[in-house]
Design an enzyme around this catalytic site. Structure first.
Site, PDB file in Angstrom:
ATOM      1  N   TRP A  28      56.796  19.968 -40.162  1.00 48.03           N
ATOM      2  CA  TRP A  28      56.206  21.651 -39.728  1.00 48.03           C
ATOM      3  C   TRP A  28      57.026  21.761 -38.544  1.00 48.03           C
ATOM      4  O   TRP A  28      57.264  21.092 -37.437  1.00 48.03           O
ATOM      5  CB  TRP A  28      54.801  21.343 -39.320  1.00 48.03           C
ATOM      6  CG  TRP A  28      53.977  22.554 -38.828  1.00 48.03           C
ATOM      7  CD1 TRP A  28      53.963  23.769 -39.277  1.00 48.03           C
ATOM      8  CD2 TRP A  28      53.212  22.546 -37.559  1.00 48.03           C
ATOM      9  NE1 TRP A  28      53.390  24.659 -38.493  1.00 48.03           N
ATOM     10  CE2 TRP A  28      52.842  23.937 -37.423  1.00 48.03           C
ATOM     11  CE3 TRP A  28      52.837  21.758 -36.580  1.00 48.03           C
ATOM     12  CZ2 TRP A  28      51.971  24.323 -36.368  1.00 48.03           C
ATOM     13  CZ3 TRP A  28      51.825  22.070 -35.741  1.00 48.03           C
ATOM     14  CH2 TRP A  28      51.536  23.301 -35.547  1.00 48.03           C
ATOM     15  N   ASP A  44      48.922  13.742 -39.750  1.00 44.40           N
ATOM     16  CA  ASP A  44      48.267  15.128 -39.444  1.00 44.40           C
ATOM     17  C   ASP A  44      47.981  15.766 -41.010  1.00 44.40           C
ATOM     18  O   ASP A  44      48.588  15.958 -41.851  1.00 44.40           O
ATOM     19  CB  ASP A  44      49.609  15.899 -39.029  1.00 44.40           C
ATOM     20  CG  ASP A  44      49.384  17.394 -38.687  1.00 44.40           C
ATOM     21  OD1 ASP A  44      47.973  17.972 -38.948  1.00 44.40           O
ATOM     22  OD2 ASP A  44      50.295  18.072 -38.247  1.00 44.40           O
ATOM     23  N   LYS A  79      42.546  25.891 -42.489  1.00 45.42           N
ATOM     24  CA  LYS A  79      42.778  26.379 -43.969  1.00 45.42           C
ATOM     25  C   LYS A  79      41.528  26.203 -44.983  1.00 45.42           C
ATOM     26  O   LYS A  79      41.318  26.959 -45.918  1.00 45.42           O
ATOM     27  CB  LYS A  79      44.069  25.758 -44.687  1.00 45.42           C
ATOM     28  CG  LYS A  79      45.063  25.174 -43.609  1.00 45.42           C
ATOM     29  CD  LYS A  79      45.820  26.470 -43.266  1.00 45.42           C
ATOM     30  CE  LYS A  79      47.097  26.057 -42.058  1.00 45.42           C
ATOM     31  NZ  LYS A  79      47.836  26.725 -41.706  1.00 45.42           N
TER      32      LYS A  79
HETATM   33  C1  LMR Z   1      52.210  27.206 -41.028  1.00 47.95           C
HETATM   34  O1  LMR Z   1      52.562  26.101 -41.040  1.00 47.95           O
HETATM   35  O2  LMR Z   1      52.363  28.357 -41.446  1.00 47.95           O
HETATM   36  C2  LMR Z   1      50.917  27.306 -40.446  1.00 47.95           C
HETATM   37  O3  LMR Z   1      50.134  25.860 -39.770  1.00 47.95           O
HETATM   38  C3  LMR Z   1      50.449  28.267 -39.304  1.00 47.95           C
HETATM   39  C4  LMR Z   1      51.243  27.712 -37.951  1.00 47.95           C
HETATM   40  O4  LMR Z   1      50.672  27.747 -36.949  1.00 47.95           O
HETATM   41  O5  LMR Z   1      52.490  27.553 -38.087  1.00 47.95           O
END
Ligand code: LMR
Length: 396
Positions: free
Chosen positions: A130, A211, A246
Site C-alpha cells: 500500500w 494489516d 471497507k
Molecule cells: C486505498 O488504498 O485506496 C485505500 O486504502 C484508501 C487510502 O487511504 O489510501
C-alpha cells in the site's frame, strides 16, 4: 515561518478523488481509491449500518469521553471477528485490542508500541505494498526494508524470492503482511504459502505485523482470517491492524483497531497499557460513533446476518466484475495478458500499464487509476465496462 514550506503534490491515491470530482465529463470512471461502488457508481451506507445508527440515536444518553482504549464491546467483537471466538490465544488471555482511528491510526499506534518494545526495530514490507505504508510507518519512526512479493511480468506472487528475501531479516525484525486482498496487487498468499511463511517466521524469530483492511472481501470473514489465526496459533507474538472502512463501509467514520498477541496474559496487559499510552500522546482517544455502530451490528444476530449478506453482495459483485473485466479485455485486446485479473481478490489489480498510458487514460478518456497502474475493480460496472475496455485497448 510558513513561507519556508514548499507546496506538496497531491496524495497519489486520495488526490485522484479530487481530480475525479472536478472532472465534468459524463464518461468519467473512478478506479482510484479503494472505495466500493455499486452498479450505479454509488457508495451507499449499508442497511445494517443505518439500522444500528437508528438504534444508537434512540439509545445514546451521553457524548462523554470514551476511555483511551475506545469502545470495549467493539474491541471484544473485533477480536472475535479477526481471531475467531474460540481461538486458543484468546482463551489464554494473550490478545489485547484497542480501537483506533481507522486502519491508518492503528498502524501508527502499533508502530509506536513496536518502537518502545524494540527501539530501532526494522519492519519488512512487501514490494509493492500500500503506497501509504512507507510514509506512514517511517513518519512514526520505523525503519522499513522490503522483500520481493509480486512479479509484474507473470502477474503472480514470486514466492521463492519472497522467502529468500525474508532470509535477510534478523531475529526480532517485524514482517508486514496483508491479511487478505493484497493492496495493490490483489495477489494473496494461499493457505500453504501462509503456512510456509509462518514456518520461516518461527525459525528465524520474526514477528508478523498483519494489516487486514479488507476482511470479508476475498472469500469470507473466516476464510480471509486464515493468516491471522494460523499465525496466532503457532507464533508467540503478533500484531494485527484492522480497518472497518471497507467491510462496514464506514470510510469517513475512521474506525479500526490494533491487536497485540503476546506470550502471556501478563505481557498482553503490559502491551495494552502501552497501546493506550501511545494513543494518548497521538490523539487521546478514537472517535466513538463508528465503533458503536460496529459493536451494535456484531452483538446482534439479526444485524450480523444482514451485514454479512451485504458484505457478500459487495464481494460477489467485485469477483464477478473481475471475470467480466478480464473476459472483455481479452476480447478487446486480442490477448490474454489481463487474464490474471479474474484470479486475484479484493478491490485491486495492477493492470501493467506504463505512466504514459495511465496519463492518456486520465486526459483523453477521463479514467482515473493510481500511478502504479493499480485499478479499483469495484469502480467497474456493466454500464462502463465497454467504454473502459475500449479505452484501455486504445492506449495499449
Ligand atoms: C486505498 O488504498 O485506496 C485505500 O486504502 C484508501 C487510502 O487511504 O489510501
Amino acid at each position: 515561518m510558513f513561507d519556508r514550506l514548499k507546496k506538496l503534490p497531491d496524495d497519489p491515491i486520495l488526490g485522484l478523488l479530487r481530480l475525479y470530482r472536478e472532472d465534468d465529463s459524463p464518461d468519467k470512471v473512478d478506479l482510484g481509491a479503494g472505495v466500493y461502488q455499486n452498479e450505479q457508481g454509488q457508495t451507499e451506507v449499508l442497511g445494517a449500518v443505518k439500522q444500528a445508527e437508528q438504534r444508537l440515536w434512540d439509545s445514546q444518553q451521553t457524548k462523554v469521553y470514551e476511555g483511551l482504549r475506545g469502545n470495549a464491546d467493539f474491541n471484544t467483537a473485533m477480536t472475535r471477528m479477526m481471531f475467531g471466538a474460540d481461538h486458543p490465544a484468546l482463551n489464554d488471555g494473550r490478545i489485547v485490542t484497542v480501537q483506533t482511528t481507522g486502519g491508518s491510526g492503528g498502524l501508527h499506534i502499533a508502530a509506536g508500541v513496536l518502537l518502545r518494545a524494540s527501539p530501532g526495530v526494522k519492519v519488512w514490507a512487501s514490494e509493492p505494498t500500500w503506497p501509504n505504508h512507507q510514509p506512514l510507518l517511517s513518519s512514526a519512526g520505523i525503519n522499513i526494508e522490503t522483500y520481493p512479493y509480486y512479479d509484474a511480468s507473470s502477474n503472480a506472487i514470486e514466492f521463492d524470492a519472497m522467502l529468500e528475501g525474508l532470509q535477510r531479516a534478523e531475529r526480532g525484525d517485524v514482517v508486514l503482511l496483508h491479511g487478505c486482498c493484497h493492496n495493490p496487487t490483489g495477489a494473496d498468499l494461499s493457505r500453504e504459502q501462509w503456512d510456509r511463511v509462518i514456518d520461516l517466521l518461527e525459525e528465524r524469530g520474526l514477528v508478523p505485523f498483519i494489516d487486514v483492511a479488507y476482511q470479508g472481501f476475498a472469500e469470507g470473514i473466516d476464510e480471509d482470517a486464515y493468516g491471522i489465526r494460523a499465525s496466532a496459533a503457532r507464533l508467540p507474538e503478533l500484531v494485527v491492524v484492522s480497518s472497518c472502512s471497507k467491510n462496514f463501509g464506514l470510510y469517513r467514520d475512521r474506525v479500526g483497531c490494533t491487536s497485540i498477541v503476546a506470550q502471556s496474559n501478563e505481557h498482553a496487559q503490559t502491551s495494552v497499557s502501552h497501546l493506550a499510552n501511545v494513543t494518548r500522546r497521538v490523539y487521546s482517544m478514537p472517535p466513538a460513533h463508528g465503533a458503536e455502530v460496529v459493536q451494535i451490528i456484531l452483538n446482534d444476530a439479526e444485524l450480523t446476518r444482514l451485514w454479512l449478506s451485504e458484505l457478500g453482495t459487495m464481494r460477489d459483485r467485485v469477483n464477478n466484475l473481475r471475470r467480466q473485466f478480464a473476459e472483455m479485455l481479452a476480447t478487446k485486446t486480442g490477448t490474454d495478458r489481463f487474464a490474471f485479473i479474474a484470479q486475484q481478490r479484493g478491490m485491486f489489480s495492477l493492470l501493467g500499464l506504463d505512466k504514459a498510458q495511465i496519463q492518456r487514460l486520465r486526459d483523453e478518456f477521463h479514467i482515473y487509476i493510481v500511478g502504479s497502474s493499480r485499478a479499483n475493480i469495484a469502480g467497474v460496472s456493466e454500464a462502463n465496462l465497454d467504454y473502459l475496455t475500449d479505452s484501455i485497448a486504445a492506449v495499449l
